[in-house]
Design a protein around this motif. Structure first.
Motif, mmCIF file in Angstrom:
data_model
loop_
_atom_site.group_PDB
_atom_site.id
_atom_site.type_symbol
_atom_site.label_atom_id
_atom_site.label_comp_id
_atom_site.label_asym_id
_atom_site.label_seq_id
_atom_site.Cartn_x
_atom_site.Cartn_y
_atom_site.Cartn_z
ATOM 1 N N SER A 106 -53.646 -42.921 -14.281
ATOM 2 C CA SER A 106 -53.557 -41.505 -14.270
ATOM 3 C C SER A 106 -52.528 -42.041 -16.088
ATOM 4 O O SER A 106 -51.064 -43.533 -15.824
ATOM 5 C CB SER A 106 -52.123 -40.757 -13.706
ATOM 6 O OG SER A 106 -53.004 -38.845 -14.096
ATOM 7 N N GLY A 162 -56.509 -40.025 -12.895
ATOM 8 C CA GLY A 162 -56.239 -39.069 -13.297
ATOM 9 C C GLY A 162 -55.761 -38.992 -14.642
ATOM 10 O O GLY A 162 -55.701 -39.856 -15.370
ATOM 11 N N VAL A 216 -53.499 -33.847 -13.126
ATOM 12 C CA VAL A 216 -52.832 -34.332 -12.169
ATOM 13 C C VAL A 216 -51.179 -33.403 -12.490
ATOM 14 O O VAL A 216 -51.117 -33.553 -13.644
ATOM 15 C CB VAL A 216 -52.877 -35.501 -11.547
ATOM 16 C CG1 VAL A 216 -50.926 -35.724 -10.775
ATOM 17 C CG2 VAL A 216 -54.056 -36.595 -11.649
ATOM 18 N N SER A 238 -52.906 -31.632 -7.474
ATOM 19 C CA SER A 238 -52.598 -32.157 -6.756
ATOM 20 C C SER A 238 -52.316 -33.549 -5.557
ATOM 21 O O SER A 238 -53.738 -32.703 -4.944
ATOM 22 C CB SER A 238 -51.033 -30.868 -5.795
ATOM 23 O OG SER A 238 -50.550 -30.681 -6.405
ATOM 24 N N VAL A 239 -52.332 -34.517 -5.826
ATOM 25 C CA VAL A 239 -52.350 -35.623 -5.241
ATOM 26 C C VAL A 239 -51.317 -36.462 -4.427
ATOM 27 O O VAL A 239 -49.953 -36.338 -4.427
ATOM 28 C CB VAL A 239 -53.061 -36.723 -5.831
ATOM 29 C CG1 VAL A 239 -54.380 -36.017 -6.966
ATOM 30 C CG2 VAL A 239 -51.944 -36.957 -6.691
ATOM 31 N N TYR A 265 -49.608 -44.355 -7.439
ATOM 32 C CA TYR A 265 -49.856 -43.437 -8.638
ATOM 33 C C TYR A 265 -49.558 -44.937 -9.751
ATOM 34 O O TYR A 265 -48.506 -44.611 -9.470
ATOM 35 C CB TYR A 265 -49.543 -42.354 -8.284
ATOM 36 C CG TYR A 265 -49.540 -41.658 -9.054
ATOM 37 C CD1 TYR A 265 -50.560 -40.454 -9.014
ATOM 38 C CD2 TYR A 265 -49.343 -41.475 -10.513
ATOM 39 C CE1 TYR A 265 -51.636 -39.522 -9.936
ATOM 40 C CE2 TYR A 265 -49.471 -40.736 -11.249
ATOM 41 C CZ TYR A 265 -50.356 -39.483 -11.507
ATOM 42 O OH TYR A 265 -50.846 -38.547 -12.157
ATOM 43 N N HIS A 302 -45.468 -32.296 -14.312
ATOM 44 C CA HIS A 302 -46.570 -33.509 -13.187
ATOM 45 C C HIS A 302 -46.257 -34.489 -12.313
ATOM 46 O O HIS A 302 -46.972 -34.518 -11.656
ATOM 47 C CB HIS A 302 -46.388 -34.858 -14.687
ATOM 48 C CG HIS A 302 -47.640 -35.642 -14.482
ATOM 49 N ND1 HIS A 302 -49.212 -35.539 -14.344
ATOM 50 C CD2 HIS A 302 -47.299 -36.739 -13.859
ATOM 51 C CE1 HIS A 302 -49.123 -37.148 -13.887
ATOM 52 N NE2 HIS A 302 -48.776 -37.256 -13.884
ATOM 53 N N ARG A 303 -44.804 -35.216 -12.196
ATOM 54 C CA ARG A 303 -44.439 -35.346 -10.826
ATOM 55 C C ARG A 303 -44.616 -34.188 -10.331
ATOM 56 O O ARG A 303 -44.798 -34.503 -8.715
ATOM 57 C CB ARG A 303 -42.966 -35.018 -11.341
ATOM 58 C CG ARG A 303 -42.729 -36.432 -12.672
ATOM 59 C CD ARG A 303 -40.515 -36.769 -12.233
ATOM 60 N NE ARG A 303 -40.100 -35.916 -11.579
ATOM 61 C CZ ARG A 303 -39.274 -35.036 -12.834
ATOM 62 N NH1 ARG A 303 -39.330 -35.237 -14.181
ATOM 63 N NH2 ARG A 303 -38.391 -34.334 -11.984
ATOM 64 N N MET A 312 -47.377 -35.529 -7.904
ATOM 65 C CA MET A 312 -48.067 -36.769 -7.645
ATOM 66 C C MET A 312 -47.127 -36.892 -6.771
ATOM 67 O O MET A 312 -47.188 -38.513 -6.274
ATOM 68 C CB MET A 312 -48.693 -37.085 -9.312
ATOM 69 C CG MET A 312 -47.412 -37.404 -9.900
ATOM 70 S SD MET A 312 -45.649 -37.725 -10.427
ATOM 71 C CE MET A 312 -46.576 -39.209 -10.276
ATOM 72 N N GLN A 313 -45.039 -36.190 -6.394
ATOM 73 C CA GLN A 313 -44.292 -37.405 -6.176
ATOM 74 C C GLN A 313 -44.987 -37.332 -4.771
ATOM 75 O O GLN A 313 -43.356 -38.569 -4.502
ATOM 76 C CB GLN A 313 -43.257 -36.451 -6.846
ATOM 77 C CG GLN A 313 -43.079 -34.998 -6.259
ATOM 78 C CD GLN A 313 -41.412 -35.056 -6.729
ATOM 79 O OE1 GLN A 313 -40.434 -35.682 -7.351
ATOM 80 N NE2 GLN A 313 -41.461 -33.675 -5.664
ATOM 81 N N ALA A 317 -46.789 -39.064 -3.407
ATOM 82 C CA ALA A 317 -47.604 -40.405 -3.352
ATOM 83 C C ALA A 317 -46.859 -41.398 -3.171
ATOM 84 O O ALA A 317 -46.003 -41.469 -3.199
ATOM 85 C CB ALA A 317 -48.355 -41.443 -4.869
ATOM 86 N N ILE A 368 -45.688 -45.753 -6.342
ATOM 87 C CA ILE A 368 -45.168 -45.278 -7.703
ATOM 88 C C ILE A 368 -45.126 -46.006 -8.472
ATOM 89 O O ILE A 368 -44.181 -46.922 -8.234
ATOM 90 C CB ILE A 368 -44.471 -43.741 -8.021
ATOM 91 C CG1 ILE A 368 -44.632 -42.580 -7.078
ATOM 92 C CG2 ILE A 368 -44.901 -43.412 -9.781
ATOM 93 C CD1 ILE A 368 -44.453 -42.084 -7.333
#
Lengths: 327, 265
Positions: A212, A238, A255, A261-262, A267, A278-279, A282-283, A285, A288
């Motif tokens: 991303s 992303g 994202v 939401s991933v 990531y 943003h977190r 994706m947090q 994942a 990271i």
């Protein structure tokens, strides 16, 4: 583990004349269903495509496949009619479908119709002695919540990319389902334009790996670095909201809280400071990695590996190193 | 034409949001309550349409605790002509089906030609409300529109779905939801803020909606029967920072090795 778990598998929209495939998330919902019971599939699509789609459903683990032919131009109501009929037929303990546009639309309609408990955007399903539970990751992954039905089948939509388990292929056992149409008014799909496949990159929503990019890339042209790194890793691309707002990439790649939401295996954030919104997307994942020039960037608070440095130096080197390792 | 925009007060995502670990409900006192941005976009979209075409009455509606009423004043300040606030303590912790029934009852009472919502809230992220309301009100639903065109008798738009873009249309009355692609919401001007104080803001209790609830087959008593239960809520332990290094020329190689170790390359 013999309780039937009904899954809703829809034909993806297709251009005129093209044969549709099963919409994204079919393997995931069947995999999730197999974890808590016997996966049964309701395959809904145009009549001509049903045999092939039913075969695919069996290859993804559906022990029993019901098919329902619908006019796919009619949105929402006909799929809900078919799903309600399948629930009456199968009497499942739970009903699972992907948290896609069409999946959420069908779930909402059927939950209202049956006055059924509805769990949306679940990231896992489990079984305890009382029955099937849906697990959710809420407030951007800050909390884990479980919910269950107090009565009736639990209807749950599953976040794409959240379930790794896959069911074993079985021989197809297919039968057509009788559906009584309610004739409820529906919006109409007038046309479908397939997205230009610019690359073979995986879909952001269900990708195992995501690279991303953020504002740190500086321009649309330089955002190509993110794409090169994604291709070296076989990852989806992303972007942060800042990169989208700056016009580097299309909004569909965003994202975060207000984008997608991933929950990928990897990531890799490039030039993203990591604002709370943003977190939030994706947090969850599993791994990271962050590259950013600002040592105080909040993204480093959640990174398993953080690199403070110049992305314009590091990313090309990383692409070369990855290519070298591939031999 | 009357267009009702469903708006939602939510905990501000700029701060940490708190879920009560005892009740499983949002701790509303822990965060500032703001209008969810996606619902502001829905409102902005409709206000622009109203400004361009005239003869459109824009109503903002929400079901939310009494103390979040200031967010409806903001909707009025942005340009809605009237607001409807469904506030009733019996609705605390209402599940999705009950929420849909109550909103549907209020929409029936309001009599909208078009209902516009966001595609999913920042606190619930469900995205199912439009189709639930469509089912209850027997209306067509065109969900997650990225473009929208409203005419006297229909609404059209496009949406991004599996593998492409779909053009959809629905005759009015209808329900649509919109996405992030819609324009950024305006900041209310001082004139709007002053004017908002004079605009009608109707507060409805469940009793006010009893007849309409009966009409959609969801009588008042149904409030007491939860369909789903939250079994557990736990705060996820904060993610711990891993190793932070400063690039000395070897960082790229370090990342490549890290990825290889974890079988991610």
């Amino acid at each position: 583990m013999t309780q039937p778990i009904l899954t809703l598998l829809l034909a993806a929209p297709a251009a005129e004349g093209a044969e549709p495939r099963l919409a994204d998330g079919a393997a995931e919902v069947l995999g999730a269903a197999a974890l808590v019971g016997a996966p049964v599939a309701l395959v809904v699509g145009p009549e001509s495509a049903l045999p092939a789609l039913a075969e695919t459903a069996a290859s993804l683990g559906a022990t029993e496949v019901l098919t329902a032919s619908v006019d796919t131009a009619q949105l929402g109501a006909p799929v809900a009619d078919a799903l309600a009929a399948a629930i009456a037929e199968v009497a499942p303990e739970a009903v699972l479908m992907p948290h896609s546009i069409e999946g959420a639309d069908a779930a909402g309609r059927v939950a209202v119709r049956l006055r059924a408990p509805l769990s949306v955007d679940a990231v896992a399903v489990e079984r305890d002695e009382e029955g099937v539970l849906a697990k959710h990751s809420v407030y951007g992954g800050a909390y884990d919540v479980s919910s269950a039905a107090s009565a009736g089948p639990l209807i749950a939509t599953l976040r794409l990319g959240s379930v790794d388990h896959r069911a074993e292929a079985v021989a197809p056992a297919v039968r057509a389902l009788e559906v009584a149409s309610t004739g409820r008014p529906a919006a109409v799909a007038e046309s479908f334009e397939p997205a230009a496949q610019a690359s073979e990159r995986p879909d952001l929503r269900s990708a195992k790996k995501i690279v991303s990019g953020g504002r740190g890339l500086g321009s649309k042209e330089q955002f190509a670095l993110v794409e090169q790194l994604a291709d070296a890793l076989g990852a989806a691309v992303g972007a942060s909201r800042a990169a989208v707002d700056a016009g580097y990439v299309d909004q569909s790649l965003q994202v975060g809280q207000t984008g997608t939401s991933v929950a990928p295996e990897l990531y890799l954030a490039v030039g993203i400071s990591g604002a709370i919104q943003h977190r939030a997307g994706m947090q969850t994942a599993k791994t990271i990695i962050a590259i950013d020039k600002d040592a105080n960037a909040p993204i480093f608070e959640i990174a398993d590996l953080g690199v403070v440095g110049d992305l314009f130096t590091i990313v090309p080197q990383l692409v070369a190193a990855l290519e070298a390792r591939k031999g | 034409m009357k267009i009702v925009v469903l708006v939602k007060p939510v905990p501000d995502t700029f701060g940490d949001r708190v879920l009560s670990l005892e009740t499983g409900l949002a701790d509303r006192a822990a965060s500032e309550t703001v209008l969810d941005e996606i619902t502001e976009r829905a409102l902005e979209t409709v206000i622009r349409h109203a400004e361009a075409s005239g003869d459109v009455e824009v109503v903002a509606m929400t079901m939310a605790p009494a103390e979040s009423q200031s967010t409806l004043r903001k909707a009025l300040a942005m340009g809605a002509a009237a607001a409807v606030h469904i506030a009733d303590e019996r609705l605390a912790g209402a599940d999705l089906v009950r929420t849909a029934q109550v909103l549907a009852a209020a929409l029936r009472r309001a009599g909208a030609d078009l209902v516009v919502t966001g595609n999913g809230s920042t606190d619930g992220s469900g995205g199912v409300m439009p189709s639930m309301l469509a089912e209850l009100l027997e209306l067509p639903a065109a969900t997650r529109l990225e473009t929208i065109e409203i005419t006297a008798d229909a609404v059209r738009g496009t949406r991004e779905t599996d593998g492409g873009t779909q053009a959809v249309t629905a005759p009015l009355p209808a329900i649509v939801s919109i996405t992030e692609r819609m324009p950024d919401p305006r900041f209310p001007a001082l004139k709007g803020i002053m004017g908002a104080k004079k605009k009608p803001l109707e507060v409805l209790s469940l009793d006010d909606l009893a007849g309409e609830l009966e009409g959609i087959g969801a009588p008042l008593e149904e409030t007491e029967e939860p369909r789903s239960i939250m079994l557990a809520a736990a705060q996820r332990p904060p993610r711990e920072a891993g190793e932070i290094i400063t690039d000395d020329g070897t960082a790229a190689e370090r990342i490549a090795a890290f990825l290889a170790d974890r079988r991610l390359a």
